[in-house]
Design a protein around this motif. Structure first.
Motif, PDB file in Angstrom:
ATOM      1  N   TYR A  57      10.900   3.247  -1.155  1.00  0.00           N
ATOM      2  CA  TYR A  57      11.336   3.907   0.078  1.00  0.00           C
ATOM      3  C   TYR A  57      10.370   5.031   0.453  1.00  0.00           C
ATOM      4  O   TYR A  57      10.025   5.875  -0.376  1.00  0.00           O
ATOM      5  CB  TYR A  57      12.749   4.453  -0.111  1.00  0.00           C
ATOM      6  CG  TYR A  57      13.323   5.168   1.076  1.00  0.00           C
ATOM      7  CD1 TYR A  57      13.453   4.530   2.299  1.00  0.00           C
ATOM      8  CD2 TYR A  57      13.750   6.495   0.971  1.00  0.00           C
ATOM      9  CE1 TYR A  57      13.988   5.183   3.403  1.00  0.00           C
ATOM     10  CE2 TYR A  57      14.293   7.159   2.063  1.00  0.00           C
ATOM     11  CZ  TYR A  57      14.407   6.503   3.276  1.00  0.00           C
ATOM     12  OH  TYR A  57      14.938   7.158   4.362  1.00  0.00           O
ATOM     13  N   ARG A  58       9.930   5.043   1.699  1.00  0.00           N
ATOM     14  CA  ARG A  58       8.998   6.017   2.254  1.00  0.00           C
ATOM     15  C   ARG A  58       7.626   5.978   1.575  1.00  0.00           C
ATOM     16  O   ARG A  58       6.859   6.935   1.668  1.00  0.00           O
ATOM     17  CB  ARG A  58       9.575   7.436   2.194  1.00  0.00           C
ATOM     18  CG  ARG A  58      10.741   7.643   3.154  1.00  0.00           C
ATOM     19  CD  ARG A  58      11.242   9.067   3.146  1.00  0.00           C
ATOM     20  NE  ARG A  58      12.250   9.269   4.185  1.00  0.00           N
ATOM     21  CZ  ARG A  58      12.957  10.389   4.340  1.00  0.00           C
ATOM     22  NH1 ARG A  58      12.770  11.406   3.511  1.00  0.00           N
ATOM     23  NH2 ARG A  58      13.840  10.486   5.319  1.00  0.00           N
ATOM     24  N   GLY A  59       7.324   4.882   0.920  1.00  0.00           N
ATOM     25  CA  GLY A  59       6.022   4.732   0.297  1.00  0.00           C
ATOM     26  C   GLY A  59       4.996   4.208   1.282  1.00  0.00           C
ATOM     27  O   GLY A  59       5.245   4.078   2.481  1.00  0.00           O
ATOM     28  N   SER A  60       3.808   3.898   0.769  1.00  0.00           N
ATOM     29  CA  SER A  60       2.730   3.421   1.626  1.00  0.00           C
ATOM     30  C   SER A  60       1.740   2.605   0.820  1.00  0.00           C
ATOM     31  O   SER A  60       1.689   2.700  -0.418  1.00  0.00           O
ATOM     32  CB  SER A  60       2.003   4.601   2.278  1.00  0.00           C
ATOM     33  OG  SER A  60       1.307   5.361   1.288  1.00  0.00           O
ATOM     34  N   ALA A  61       0.938   1.809   1.512  1.00  0.00           N
ATOM     35  CA  ALA A  61      -0.143   1.074   0.859  1.00  0.00           C
ATOM     36  C   ALA A  61      -1.162   2.054   0.305  1.00  0.00           C
ATOM     37  O   ALA A  61      -1.716   1.855  -0.783  1.00  0.00           O
ATOM     38  CB  ALA A  61      -0.791   0.120   1.860  1.00  0.00           C
ATOM     39  N   GLN A  62      -1.403   3.115   1.030  1.00  0.00           N
ATOM     40  CA  GLN A  62      -2.332   4.143   0.572  1.00  0.00           C
ATOM     41  C   GLN A  62      -1.853   4.759  -0.741  1.00  0.00           C
ATOM     42  O   GLN A  62      -2.635   4.973  -1.672  1.00  0.00           O
ATOM     43  CB  GLN A  62      -2.472   5.236   1.635  1.00  0.00           C
ATOM     44  CG  GLN A  62      -3.443   6.355   1.268  1.00  0.00           C
ATOM     45  CD  GLN A  62      -3.484   7.445   2.328  1.00  0.00           C
ATOM     46  OE1 GLN A  62      -2.458   7.760   2.965  1.00  0.00           O
ATOM     47  NE2 GLN A  62      -4.647   8.016   2.546  1.00  0.00           N
ATOM     48  N   GLY A  63      -0.543   5.032  -0.815  1.00  0.00           N
ATOM     49  CA  GLY A  63       0.017   5.606  -2.030  1.00  0.00           C
ATOM     50  C   GLY A  63      -0.112   4.682  -3.227  1.00  0.00           C
ATOM     51  O   GLY A  63      -0.405   5.120  -4.338  1.00  0.00           O
ATOM     52  N   VAL A  64       0.117   3.380  -3.011  1.00  0.00           N
ATOM     53  CA  VAL A  64      -0.037   2.413  -4.096  1.00  0.00           C
ATOM     54  C   VAL A  64      -1.476   2.425  -4.602  1.00  0.00           C
ATOM     55  O   VAL A  64      -1.730   2.417  -5.810  1.00  0.00           O
ATOM     56  CB  VAL A  64       0.371   1.003  -3.623  1.00  0.00           C
ATOM     57  CG1 VAL A  64      -0.002  -0.043  -4.669  1.00  0.00           C
ATOM     58  CG2 VAL A  64       1.864   0.953  -3.336  1.00  0.00           C
ATOM     59  N   MET A  65      -2.434   2.474  -3.683  1.00  0.00           N
ATOM     60  CA  MET A  65      -3.845   2.457  -4.072  1.00  0.00           C
ATOM     61  C   MET A  65      -4.261   3.742  -4.780  1.00  0.00           C
ATOM     62  O   MET A  65      -5.288   3.783  -5.461  1.00  0.00           O
ATOM     63  CB  MET A  65      -4.725   2.208  -2.855  1.00  0.00           C
ATOM     64  CG  MET A  65      -4.697   0.768  -2.379  1.00  0.00           C
ATOM     65  SD  MET A  65      -5.275  -0.381  -3.665  1.00  0.00           S
ATOM     66  CE  MET A  65      -4.914  -1.955  -2.903  1.00  0.00           C
ATOM     67  N   ARG A  66      -3.474   4.799  -4.631  1.00  0.00           N
ATOM     68  CA  ARG A  66      -3.769   6.042  -5.331  1.00  0.00           C
ATOM     69  C   ARG A  66      -3.276   6.031  -6.771  1.00  0.00           C
ATOM     70  O   ARG A  66      -3.547   6.968  -7.535  1.00  0.00           O
ATOM     71  CB  ARG A  66      -3.147   7.220  -4.587  1.00  0.00           C
ATOM     72  CG  ARG A  66      -3.883   7.585  -3.304  1.00  0.00           C
ATOM     73  CD  ARG A  66      -3.162   8.698  -2.569  1.00  0.00           C
ATOM     74  NE  ARG A  66      -3.911   9.133  -1.382  1.00  0.00           N
ATOM     75  CZ  ARG A  66      -3.435   9.949  -0.456  1.00  0.00           C
ATOM     76  NH1 ARG A  66      -2.188  10.418  -0.566  1.00  0.00           N
ATOM     77  NH2 ARG A  66      -4.176  10.298   0.575  1.00  0.00           N
ATOM     78  N   ASN A  67      -2.546   4.974  -7.141  1.00  0.00           N
ATOM     79  CA  ASN A  67      -2.072   4.846  -8.520  1.00  0.00           C
ATOM     80  C   ASN A  67      -3.227   4.323  -9.372  1.00  0.00           C
ATOM     81  O   ASN A  67      -3.459   3.119  -9.469  1.00  0.00           O
ATOM     82  CB  ASN A  67      -0.871   3.899  -8.581  1.00  0.00           C
ATOM     83  CG  ASN A  67      -0.242   3.840  -9.964  1.00  0.00           C
ATOM     84  OD1 ASN A  67      -0.923   3.959 -10.975  1.00  0.00           O
ATOM     85  ND2 ASN A  67       1.069   3.652 -10.000  1.00  0.00           N
ATOM     86  N   GLY A  68      -3.955   5.239  -9.986  1.00  0.00           N
ATOM     87  CA  GLY A  68      -5.142   4.859 -10.751  1.00  0.00           C
ATOM     88  C   GLY A  68      -4.839   3.936 -11.903  1.00  0.00           C
ATOM     89  O   GLY A  68      -5.619   3.037 -12.217  1.00  0.00           O
ATOM     90  N   SER A  69      -3.695   4.137 -12.556  1.00  0.00           N
ATOM     91  CA  SER A  69      -3.319   3.283 -13.679  1.00  0.00           C
ATOM     92  C   SER A  69      -3.115   1.847 -13.233  1.00  0.00           C
ATOM     93  O   SER A  69      -3.568   0.895 -13.891  1.00  0.00           O
ATOM     94  CB  SER A  69      -2.037   3.818 -14.331  1.00  0.00           C
ATOM     95  OG  SER A  69      -1.587   2.961 -15.357  1.00  0.00           O
ATOM     96  N   LEU A  70      -2.442   1.658 -12.098  1.00  0.00           N
ATOM     97  CA  LEU A  70      -2.201   0.316 -11.566  1.00  0.00           C
ATOM     98  C   LEU A  70      -3.515  -0.335 -11.145  1.00  0.00           C
ATOM     99  O   LEU A  70      -3.750  -1.520 -11.427  1.00  0.00           O
ATOM    100  CB  LEU A  70      -1.235   0.403 -10.381  1.00  0.00           C
ATOM    101  CG  LEU A  70      -0.806  -0.919  -9.746  1.00  0.00           C
ATOM    102  CD1 LEU A  70      -0.063  -1.784 -10.742  1.00  0.00           C
ATOM    103  CD2 LEU A  70       0.075  -0.652  -8.515  1.00  0.00           C
ATOM    104  N   ARG A  71      -4.375   0.430 -10.495  1.00  0.00           N
ATOM    105  CA  ARG A  71      -5.675  -0.095 -10.075  1.00  0.00           C
ATOM    106  C   ARG A  71      -6.501  -0.538 -11.278  1.00  0.00           C
ATOM    107  O   ARG A  71      -7.107  -1.617 -11.273  1.00  0.00           O
ATOM    108  CB  ARG A  71      -6.448   0.979  -9.297  1.00  0.00           C
ATOM    109  CG  ARG A  71      -5.923   1.290  -7.908  1.00  0.00           C
ATOM    110  CD  ARG A  71      -6.566   0.404  -6.857  1.00  0.00           C
ATOM    111  NE  ARG A  71      -8.003   0.557  -6.792  1.00  0.00           N
ATOM    112  CZ  ARG A  71      -8.645   1.477  -6.079  1.00  0.00           C
ATOM    113  NH1 ARG A  71      -7.956   2.355  -5.361  1.00  0.00           N
ATOM    114  NH2 ARG A  71      -9.959   1.508  -6.044  1.00  0.00           N
TER     115      ARG A  71
END
Length: 269
Positions: A57-71
Motif C-alpha cells: 500500500y502506497r508503495g512504488s516501483a521506484q521504492g522496490v528498486m531502492r531495495n538493494g537486498s532484493l536487487r
C-alpha cells in the motif's frame, strides 16, 4: 484479449524503437509504468527469467528498486527484477476498500501489458516469470494466481491474501503457489481484520479454495531455516506451500529466494 485503450495504443507502438528505461527510469505504458533491473553483467541478448514484484500500500516501483537486498538477490540468481506500480495508492482488486465493485480487470490488463512490453524490450524468458509481492502486493499476487496463471511459472504471495473472501474458483491452469506469512502479523493478520466497509480475508480460506481447485493432497510438514511449511502437491507436480515465520508484518528477500528454489526443484523454472 483484454486491453485498456491507452495500453493497447502503447502496445501498438511495438514497431517503433523502444524508449530507454530500466531500474532508475520508468518504462511508460500510457499513464502507467514499471521499472526493470536486468542481472548485473547481462549481455543484452541471452533470455533470462524474471521476478515481477508488486509493492505494498502506497508503495512504488521506484521504492522496490531502492531495495538493494532484493536487487542483489535477483542479480545473483541471474533473474530480471520487474517492479510494477499501481495507478494510485493501491491495487484495484475485488473487495478492496475503495474498489468494492471491481472485477480486477484494470490490473489484469496492466500486467498483461507489462509482460508484453518487457518481453519485447528486454531479453526475457517468458516461460520463466514468477509473480510475487508483499502485503497489498501479496493480495495482488493472489489475484494474479487466480486470473492469470497461464502467464506465470509460479506465485509467491507474502503477507497478503484476497480481500473479504476468495473467489469460488479460479480461471486457467492450476499453478504452484508458496504463501509466506508472519505468525504474529497484525497489519494483515492470518484471520484477517475489518477495514472500513470490507475485511481482509482469511489466509486459510484462500489456501482451502486453491487446494480444492488444484486437487492438492498433503505431503506433510517441513522446516526451511526460519520457515515452517505445510506442503501439498498434485498429480501434475504443482506445489502448494503455506510457510510461517516467527514475526509480524515484515519482508525478507531470502524468502523469495527460498520460494524460487522450490519452484526449481519441482521443475517449474
Amino acid at each position: 484479449m483484454r486491453l485498456l485503450p491507452v495500453l493497447g495504443a502503447t502496445l501498438g507502438l511495438f514497431g517503433a524503437p523502444a524508449l530507454a528505461c530500466g531500474p532508475d527510469t520508468d518504462c511508460q505504458l500510457g499513464d502507467r509504468h514499471y521499472r526493470i533491473a536486468m542481472p548485473e553483467g547481462h549481455d543484452g541478448a541471452t533470455p533470462v527469467p524474471a521476478l515481477v514484484f508488486s509493492h505494498g500500500y502506497r508503495g512504488s516501483a521506484q521504492g522496490v528498486m531502492r531495495n538493494g537486498s532484493l536487487r542483489r538477490m535477483a542479480s545473483e540468481m541471474g533473474v530480471a527484477l520487474i517492479a510494477v506500480k499501481s495507478q494510485d495508492d493501491d491495487w484495484v482488486i475485488p473487495n478492496a476498500p475503495r474498489h468494492l465493485d471491481t472485477d480486477g480487470a484494470v490490473e489484469f490488463d496492466y500486467f498483461d501489458a507489462v509482460l508484453k512490453d518487457a518481453t519485447h524490450r528486454f531479453a526475457l524468458d517468458a516461460s520463466r516469470i514468477v509473480a510475487t509481492g508483499f502485503s497489498a502486493g501479496g493480495m495482488m499476487t493472489w489475484n494474479l494466481a487466480c486470473s492469470m496463471s497461464d502467464r506465470f511459472a509460479g506465485f509467491i504471495p507474502i503477507s497478503g491474501t484476497f480481500w473479504l473472501e476468495p473467489p469460488e474458483t479460479c480461471a486457467g491452469p492450476v499453478a504452484s503457489i508458496i504463501h509466506i506469512h508472519g505468525k504474529s502479523d497484525r497489519t494483515v493478520p492470518l484471520n484477517g481484520r475489518v477495514i472500513g466497509p470490507t475485511k481482509q480475508g482469511e489466509v486459510s480460506a484462500a489456501l482451502e479454495m486453491y487446494r480444492d481447485y488444484g486437487k492438492f493432497e498433503p505431503l506433510g510438514q517441513a522446516t526451511y531455516g526460519d520457515l515452517a511449511c505445510t506442503e501439498e502437491d498434485n498429480l501434475a507436480g504443482d506445489t502448494l506451500k503455506f510457510c510461517l515465520f516467527d514475526g509480524g508484518h515484515s519482508f525478507r528477500t531470502e524468502f523469495v529466494r527460498f520460494a524460487w528454489e522450490q519452484f526449481e526443484k519441482v521443475g517449474r523454472l
